[in-house]
Motif scaffolding. Structure first.
Motif, mmCIF file in Angstrom:
data_model
loop_
_atom_site.group_PDB
_atom_site.id
_atom_site.type_symbol
_atom_site.label_atom_id
_atom_site.label_comp_id
_atom_site.label_asym_id
_atom_site.label_seq_id
_atom_site.Cartn_x
_atom_site.Cartn_y
_atom_site.Cartn_z
ATOM 1 N N UNK A 11 0.846 -1.190 0.000
ATOM 2 C CA UNK A 11 0.000 0.000 0.000
ATOM 3 C C UNK A 11 0.884 1.243 0.000
ATOM 4 N N UNK A 12 0.558 2.176 -0.865
ATOM 5 C CA UNK A 12 1.310 3.441 -0.932
ATOM 6 C C UNK A 12 0.818 4.343 0.202
ATOM 7 N N UNK A 13 1.356 4.113 1.391
ATOM 8 C CA UNK A 13 0.897 4.851 2.578
ATOM 9 C C UNK A 13 1.213 6.339 2.481
ATOM 10 N N UNK A 14 2.356 6.666 1.887
ATOM 11 C CA UNK A 14 2.742 8.079 1.776
ATOM 12 C C UNK A 14 1.752 8.837 0.901
ATOM 13 N N UNK A 15 1.356 8.231 -0.202
ATOM 14 C CA UNK A 15 0.398 8.880 -1.102
ATOM 15 C C UNK A 15 -0.943 9.071 -0.411
ATOM 16 N N UNK A 16 -1.378 8.055 0.342
ATOM 17 C CA UNK A 16 -2.646 8.146 1.050
ATOM 18 C C UNK A 16 -2.612 9.256 2.094
ATOM 19 N N UNK A 17 -1.545 9.299 2.875
ATOM 20 C CA UNK A 17 -1.435 10.329 3.920
ATOM 21 C C UNK A 17 -1.362 11.723 3.303
ATOM 22 N N UNK A 18 -0.615 11.846 2.214
ATOM 23 C CA UNK A 18 -0.532 13.133 1.541
ATOM 24 C C UNK A 18 -1.909 13.585 1.060
ATOM 25 N N UNK A 19 -2.664 12.662 0.472
ATOM 26 C CA UNK A 19 -4.007 12.988 -0.002
ATOM 27 C C UNK A 19 -4.923 13.444 1.113
ATOM 28 N N UNK A 20 -4.825 12.788 2.272
ATOM 29 C CA UNK A 20 -5.683 13.147 3.403
ATOM 30 C C UNK A 20 -5.312 14.526 3.943
ATOM 31 N N UNK A 21 -4.014 14.829 4.018
ATOM 32 C CA UNK A 21 -3.611 16.150 4.517
ATOM 33 C C UNK A 21 -3.980 17.262 3.525
#
Length: 337
Positions: free
Chosen positions: A204-214
Motif C-alpha cells: 500500500x502506498x501509505x505516503x500517497x494516502x497520507x498526503x491525499x488526506x492532509x
C-alpha cells in the motif's frame, strides 16, 4: 439477544443516550429550543467546525493529527479579505484562498508522509506558522465590507430555510460517509491507521494516502474559513482561533481512537449533535462562553479516557472468563495423573 446487547453497549449507543438526555433537559428548560429557527441556528453557529470535523475524522483514523486546521481557516479568511480589499475580484480571492489551503496541506503532508516526521510536531508548527502569516496579512485591523452576495451566502437561507453552509455540510457528510465506510479508499484509511508499517510492506502506498488526506484537510479547512468570513462579514487575524479544540473533541467523542484505525462517521455525527445541542442549551440558559469552553474541555478529556477505560474493563472481563474456562481442565488433568 447477544447481538442486541452488543449494539446497546457500543459507543454510538452511549452517545445516543447522552443526546437524548441533553435534548430532554433543553426542552424542559427552554421552550424555544425545538423551533425550526433555533435548530438551524444550532448548526449555523458552529457549521465551520463540524465541516472540518468530517475530514479530521479521516486524519485521526489514519493514525495522524492535524492541529493546524483552525489556523488554515483563519489564513484563508484573512487572505480572502486582504485580496478583496486590494481590488481582487471576490471569486478569484476565494479561489486563491482555497489554493492556499491546499498548499498548507501539501506542506503538512510532505513532512509527515515522505520525511516521516510526527504529525503532532509538524501540524503544531503549522498551527503557529499559518496563524502568524494571517496576523501579518491583517495586523491589528478588521477587514469587512464584502460584496452583498458573499455575505448573503454565509448568512441568508439558500434552499428553503437552510443556508448554503448547512446544505454543504449535509452533502459533505453523505460523501464522507460513503468514502470512509463503503469504499476501498476508506478501507485503506483504516488499514494504514491500524499499522502503517504492515500496510507499507503489503504494497500500500501509505505516503500517497497520507498526503491525499492532509491535502483534503487543508482544502476543507480553507473552505470553512471562507464560509466563516462570509458568515461573520468581517475578518481579523485571530479568526477561528481555538477552533481546533472543538473539532478534535467532536471526532474523539465520536469514538474515533486517537491512536488511529478505529471509529466511524456515524459516531462522529452523533458527537456533533451532542456538542451542538449541549452548547445551544447552555446558550439558551445564558451560560457564559468561558464555562461552555470548560465543558467542552471536560468532554475532550472524557472522550479520550472513557474508551480506554471501557477497553481495559472489557479485556479484564475476557481474561477472567478465560481463566474460569481453563480451571476445570487443569483440575481434571491433575486428578487423572
Amino acid at each position: 439477544m447477544e447481538t442486541n446487547l452488543r449494539r446497546l453497549i457500543r459507543w454510538e449507543g452511549f452517545l445516543l443516550a447522552i443526546l437524548a438526555l441533553v435534548v430532554i433537559v433543553n426542552v424542559s428548560r427552554a421552550p424555544a429550543y425545538l423551533t425550526l429557527a433555533n435548530q438551524i441556528n444550532l448548526f449555523q453557529l458552529s457549521i465551520e467546525k463540524i465541516i472540518v470535523a468530517l475530514v479530521m475524522a479521516f486524519v485521526i483514523i489514519n493514525g495522524e493529527i492535524d492541529l493546524s486546521v483552525a489556523s488554515v481557516m483563519g489564513l484563508a479568511a484573512c487572505l480572502t479579505a486582504v485580496l478583496f480589499e486590494s481590488g481582487t475580484p471576490m471569486p478569484l480571492a476565494i479561489l486563491i484562498a482555497l489554493l492556499a489551503g491546499v498548499c498548507c496541506g501539501v506542506f503538512n503532508g510532505f513532512w509527515v508522509a515522505y520525511v516521516g516526521l510526527p504529525s503532532l510536531a509538524v501540524t503544531l508548527a503549522g498551527m503557529i506558522g499559518f496563524r502568524g502569516v494571517a496576523r501579518i496579512l491583517i495586523e491589528d485591523r478588521s477587514i469587512g465590507g464584502f460584496p452583498e452576495w458573499f455575505t448573503t451566502l454565509g448568512q441568508q437561507p439558500l434552499i428553503g430555510p437552510f443556508p448554503l453552509s448547512l446544505v454543504l455540510f449535509a452533502t459533505l457528510f453523505a460523501l464522507a460517509l460513503v468514502i470512509l465506510q463503503f469504499s476501498g479508499v476508506g478501507r485503506l484509511v483504516y488499514v494504514v491507521g491500524n499499522n502503517a508499517s504492515v500496510a507499507r510492506y503489503s504494497g500500500i502506498d501509505t505516503a500517497r494516502l497520507k498526503m491525499g488526506i492532509f491535502i483534503a484537510s487543508g482544502l476543507i479547512a480553507a473552505m470553512a474559513g471562507v464560509l466563516l468570513a462570509a458568515r461573520l462579514g468581517a475578518v481579523r487575524g485571530n479568526t477561528a482561533e481555538g477552533f481546533e479544540l472543538d473539532i478534535i473533541t467532536i471526532v474523539l467523542l465520536g469514538g474515533v481512537s486517537i491512536f488511529g484505525g478505529v471509529g466511524n462517521l456515524v459516531g462522529v455525527g452523533l458527537a456533533i449533535l451532542v456538542i451542538l445541542n449541549l452548547r445551544n442549551g447552555m446558550s439558551l440558559l445564558n451560560v457564559t462562553g468561558n464555562v461552555q469552553t470548560g465543558v467542552i474541555g471536560v468532554l475532550l478529556i472524557l472522550s479520550v479516557l472513557l474508551p480506554n477505560l471501557v477497553q481495559m474493563a472489557r479485556e479484564q472481563i475476557q481474561r477472567r472468563m478465560a481463566e474460569r474456562k481453563e480451571a476445570p481442565i487443569e483440575t481434571e488433568t491433575s486428578v487423572s495423573s
